[in-house]
Design a protein around this motif. Structure first.
Motif, PDB file in Angstrom:
ATOM      1  N   PHE A 133     -11.755  90.109 -12.201  1.00  0.00           N
ATOM      2  CA  PHE A 133     -11.638  91.327 -12.992  1.00  0.00           C
ATOM      3  C   PHE A 133     -10.954  91.102 -14.335  1.00  0.00           C
ATOM      4  O   PHE A 133     -10.778  92.047 -15.108  1.00  0.00           O
ATOM      5  CB  PHE A 133     -10.870  92.392 -12.194  1.00  0.00           C
ATOM      6  CG  PHE A 133     -11.618  92.884 -10.985  1.00  0.00           C
ATOM      7  CD1 PHE A 133     -12.333  94.076 -11.028  1.00  0.00           C
ATOM      8  CD2 PHE A 133     -11.631  92.153  -9.809  1.00  0.00           C
ATOM      9  CE1 PHE A 133     -13.035  94.532  -9.923  1.00  0.00           C
ATOM     10  CE2 PHE A 133     -12.332  92.598  -8.691  1.00  0.00           C
ATOM     11  CZ  PHE A 133     -13.039  93.793  -8.755  1.00  0.00           C
TER      12      PHE A 133
ATOM     13  N   THR B 120      -9.785  99.944  -7.416  1.00  0.00           N
ATOM     14  CA  THR B 120     -11.196  99.656  -7.164  1.00  0.00           C
ATOM     15  C   THR B 120     -11.471  99.591  -5.663  1.00  0.00           C
ATOM     16  O   THR B 120     -10.563  99.364  -4.857  1.00  0.00           O
ATOM     17  CB  THR B 120     -11.604  98.330  -7.844  1.00  0.00           C
ATOM     18  OG1 THR B 120     -13.018  98.231  -7.884  1.00  0.00           O
ATOM     19  CG2 THR B 120     -11.033  97.123  -7.121  1.00  0.00           C
TER      20      THR B 120
ATOM     21  N   LYS C 124      -6.649  99.143 -14.855  1.00  0.00           N
ATOM     22  CA  LYS C 124      -7.834  99.992 -14.705  1.00  0.00           C
ATOM     23  C   LYS C 124      -8.601  99.692 -13.413  1.00  0.00           C
ATOM     24  O   LYS C 124      -9.434 100.501 -12.980  1.00  0.00           O
ATOM     25  CB  LYS C 124      -8.765  99.821 -15.900  1.00  0.00           C
ATOM     26  CG  LYS C 124      -9.382  98.429 -16.018  1.00  0.00           C
ATOM     27  CD  LYS C 124     -10.297  98.308 -17.209  1.00  0.00           C
ATOM     28  CE  LYS C 124     -10.919  96.919 -17.291  1.00  0.00           C
ATOM     29  NZ  LYS C 124     -11.803  96.765 -18.470  1.00  0.00           N
ATOM     30  N   SER C 125      -8.313  98.529 -12.785  1.00  0.00           N
ATOM     31  CA  SER C 125      -9.046  98.118 -11.575  1.00  0.00           C
ATOM     32  C   SER C 125      -8.188  98.149 -10.319  1.00  0.00           C
ATOM     33  O   SER C 125      -8.660  97.769  -9.246  1.00  0.00           O
ATOM     34  CB  SER C 125      -9.604  96.701 -11.759  1.00  0.00           C
ATOM     35  OG  SER C 125     -10.414  96.610 -12.907  1.00  0.00           O
TER      36      SER C 125
ATOM     37  N   LEU D 249      -4.684  92.674 -10.129  1.00  0.00           N
ATOM     38  CA  LEU D 249      -5.813  93.333 -10.789  1.00  0.00           C
ATOM     39  C   LEU D 249      -5.345  94.038 -12.056  1.00  0.00           C
ATOM     40  O   LEU D 249      -4.219  94.536 -12.124  1.00  0.00           O
ATOM     41  CB  LEU D 249      -6.442  94.350  -9.837  1.00  0.00           C
ATOM     42  CG  LEU D 249      -7.089  93.781  -8.571  1.00  0.00           C
ATOM     43  CD1 LEU D 249      -7.559  94.917  -7.668  1.00  0.00           C
ATOM     44  CD2 LEU D 249      -8.247  92.856  -8.910  1.00  0.00           C
TER      45      LEU D 249
ATOM     46  N   GLY E 201      -7.823  96.049  -3.991  1.00  0.00           N
ATOM     47  CA  GLY E 201      -7.985  97.282  -4.746  1.00  0.00           C
ATOM     48  C   GLY E 201      -7.168  98.418  -4.166  1.00  0.00           C
ATOM     49  O   GLY E 201      -5.953  98.322  -3.992  1.00  0.00           O
TER      50      GLY E 201
END
Length: 298
Positions: free
Chosen positions: A176, A137, A133-134, A130, A101
């Motif tokens: 994800f 993270t 949007k992730s 990923l 992330g």
């Protein structure tokens, strides 16, 4: 030379090989002709290697962003340590998932008890990009015992689902996006069907040799076969065989990969590189070694 029909095969990739101090690593992805299969952007096969007494693997602390690592051992043992303070041994049949992330630092080393006597090591590690949007993270780590992973057996087939969903089963691995990764064992003559439930699919031959039913050709160890979307694939083992099947929904945005960093934005990679250069990433407790950026990193 016989004609090889590859109607359902999009690409056949032979990994690049490198020797890391007597330790053989074969990199199937990214390749010159193919960057990703689904969200999978990196696939290494390492070993088998035998270590003598006092020897072992020492992958010093290094950073990642924008990806998850999926580690699966075939032989031996490694100890994972990371900047989130996780310390975890991984052994054959188990899975380690590390979500980088926004940023994580980790090391992987041969444990002291195995280093004292010597031993073997072999395994597979993939990186999963990923979704946009992730990408930022929070980092996390997950260890899965062999008994927690869904399996299918019968008719000469043994399948273990490492991550994602396949054949109506779901792995407990944290993911994800839509994907799957499964280790498959086939007895001689056994057949295994890979349906078109995932858009992109591939297999990496770990051991033995395979045929694709309805096509000419025989594909041996270390071959990566990428299949055309929508085709129904039936794999047949010419002898005892073992392979990794994986893939999923492709991510809509282009991915950049530089050293250990993956991102949709090159500026994000430059920022991570500057942060690492300036020792701005968190450290790994009890493991304070440092791998500098590659000399050609700009």
């Amino acid at each position: 030379m016989s004609h090889i029909s590859t109607a359902d095969i999009e690409q056949v990739i032979l990994p690049s090989s490198r020797d890391l101090g007597g330790f053989s690593v074969r990199r199937a992805l990214p390749a010159p002709m193919r960057q990703m299969v689904g969200p999978f952007i990196f696939l290494d096969s390492f070993g088998p290697v035998r270590f003598g007494e006092g020897e072992g693997i020492d992958t010093r602390p290094h950073p990642h962003i924008g990806l998850s690592t999926l580690t699966y051992l075939l032989e031996g043992e490694l100890t994972h340590r990371d900047s989130e303070r996780y310390v975890q041994a991984i052994r054959p049949g188990e899975v380690n998932v590390m979500v980088a992330g926004a940023g994580i630092v980790h090391s992987e080393r041969t444990p002291e008890h195995q280093r004292a006597t010597g031993g073997k090591l072999a395994g597979l590690q993939s990186w999963i990009a990923l979704p946009k949007k992730s990408e930022e993270t929070a980092p996390l780590f997950q260890h899965l015992d062999a008994g927690s992973l869904p399996t299918v057996s019968g008719e000469g087939i043994g399948m273990k689902l490492l991550a994602g969903n396949l054949h109506g089963r779901q792995s407990p691995a944290t993911v994800f996006s839509d994907l799957f990764a499964a280790e498959v064992h086939l007895e001689a003559g056994a057949r295994y069907r890979i349906d078109g439930e995932h858009v992109e699919r591939a297999i990496f031959v770990v051991a033995g040799a395979l045929e694709i039913v309805g096509q000419d050709g025989n594909f041996g160890q270390d071959r990566l076969l990428v299949f055309k979307p929508g085709s129904e694939i039936v794999v047949k083992a010419t002898g005892p065989a073992r392979f990794l099947a994986f893939g999923g929904e492709p991510l809509p945005e282009k991915r950049f990969i530089r050293w250990n960093f993956v991102a949709t934005d090159q500026e994000r990679i430059r920022h991570a590189a500057d942060l690492w250069r300036e020792r701005g990433f968190p450290g790994v407790p009890d493991d304070d070694e440092f791998i500098p950026l590659p000399e050609n990193f700009r």
